[in-house]
Write a protein that holds these residues in place. Structure first.
Motif, short mmCIF file in Angstrom:
data_model
loop_
_atom_site.label_atom_id
_atom_site.label_comp_id
_atom_site.label_asym_id
_atom_site.label_seq_id
_atom_site.Cartn_x
_atom_site.Cartn_y
_atom_site.Cartn_z
N GLU A 18 0.81 -1.21 0.00
CA GLU A 18 0.00 0.00 0.00
C GLU A 18 0.84 1.26 0.00
O GLU A 18 0.42 2.31 -0.51
N TYR A 26 -1.00 4.76 -1.05
CA TYR A 26 -0.16 5.78 -0.43
C TYR A 26 1.11 6.07 -1.25
O TYR A 26 1.79 7.06 -0.99
N TYR A 69 -12.90 -1.89 9.98
CA TYR A 69 -12.05 -0.86 10.58
C TYR A 69 -12.40 -0.58 12.05
O TYR A 69 -12.50 0.58 12.48
N TRP A 72 -9.71 1.64 13.71
CA TRP A 72 -9.38 2.89 13.02
C TRP A 72 -9.55 4.11 13.93
O TRP A 72 -10.60 4.30 14.52
N PHE A 79 -4.15 8.61 9.58
CA PHE A 79 -4.98 7.53 9.06
C PHE A 79 -6.36 7.99 8.58
O PHE A 79 -7.24 7.18 8.34
N ALA A 82 -7.87 6.28 5.50
CA ALA A 82 -7.83 4.82 5.44
C ALA A 82 -9.22 4.19 5.33
O ALA A 82 -9.48 3.36 4.44
N LYS A 83 -10.14 4.56 6.19
CA LYS A 83 -11.43 3.89 6.23
C LYS A 83 -12.28 4.20 5.00
O LYS A 83 -12.78 3.29 4.32
N ARG A 87 -8.23 1.75 2.61
CA ARG A 87 -6.78 1.57 2.65
C ARG A 87 -6.36 0.71 3.84
O ARG A 87 -7.05 0.65 4.84
N LEU A 88 -5.18 0.09 3.70
CA LEU A 88 -4.54 -0.62 4.81
C LEU A 88 -5.42 -1.70 5.41
O LEU A 88 -5.44 -1.91 6.62
N THR A 95 -1.68 -4.82 2.58
CA THR A 95 -0.90 -4.89 3.81
C THR A 95 0.10 -6.04 3.82
O THR A 95 0.67 -6.36 4.87
#
Length: 225
Positions: A18, A26, A69, A72, A79, A82-83, A87-88, A95
């Motif tokens: 990622e 990212y 998440y 999160w 971050f 991310a949600k 992501r991640l 990941t």
């Protein structure tokens, strides 16, 4: 000077698809370009090969969140994307450690949900159980996971070595600024100086050679920092 004096372990932190693979979400924030220009995947692969050849433990650290998440942190600027952007996500390609640095069977993979690899993880227990007293740090990004890992390790009485050529930030200015701070609590060094030389390690990339998933440099282009 032998910077591996004592009982060292190599930490490979957040060098996941990622963040450092060209297709990672990212990567577009500068991390992909810096990884390519500075040859960080090649240097990290070299560090791993040298550590394995010297029987130095290699511990991989990955950041991510479970489906839905639940871990999160909504208030985190780090971050915040991310949600909503998916992501991640743990258990997905995103990941996974980059193929060039893939963990071997038996090498621990520590999953974290925050910036620091010590926060809410079993990293310290793994290190103490193995008798480790010195940490060799690689990863992305220099001003986040590398800096927080160094600070947390310092306060837990570990010796800390930053393998500068196997770390990166989103841009060179931030990377250099982070190294200045890190030099107050750690030894800033390189892969070649920090780890015993290895003449030939099967499967290890030749220094400067491209690794799978990293773009080839343009002909005549000089890497820059």
């Amino acid at each position: 000077m032998d910077l591996t004096a004592g009982c060292p372990a190599l930490l490979v932190m957040d060098l996941i698809n990622e963040i450092v693979h060209p297709d990672g979400k990212y990567a577009a924030d500068g991390y992909g370009a810096q990884a390519h220009e500075r040859g960080v995947l090649e240097r990290a692969a070299d560090a791993i090969a040298r550590a394995r050849a010297a029987d130095i433990p290699v511990i991989h650290v990955v950041v991510g969140f479970s489906p839905g998440y639940p871990e999160w942190p909504a208030a985190s600027p780090v971050f915040e994307k991310a949600k909503d952007d998916g992501r991640l996500l743990l258990g997905t390609w995103a990941t996974q450690v980059h193929d060039a640095l893939a963990p071997r069977p038996g090498e621990p993979v520590v999953v974290k949900h925050r910036v620091s690899p010590f926060h809410g993880t079993n990293l310290d227990i793994l290190l103490r159980t193995a008798g480790v007293d010195t940490l060799l740090l690689t990863g992305v990004s220099t001003e986040l996971v590398v800096l927080t890992a160094a600070q947390a390790a310092h306060d837990r009485d570990y010796r800390v070595r930053i393998l500068e050529d196997a770390t990166l930030a989103g841009d060179a200015e931030i990377h250099d600024a982070a190294l200045k701070i890190l030099s107050r609590i750690a030894t800033v060094t390189t892969v070649a100086d920090a780890l015993p030389a290895v003449r030939s390690v099967p499967g290890a990339p030749v220094s400067g050679a491209p690794v799978s998933g990293a773009p080839m440099a343009d002909a005549g282009r000089s890497p820059s920092t």
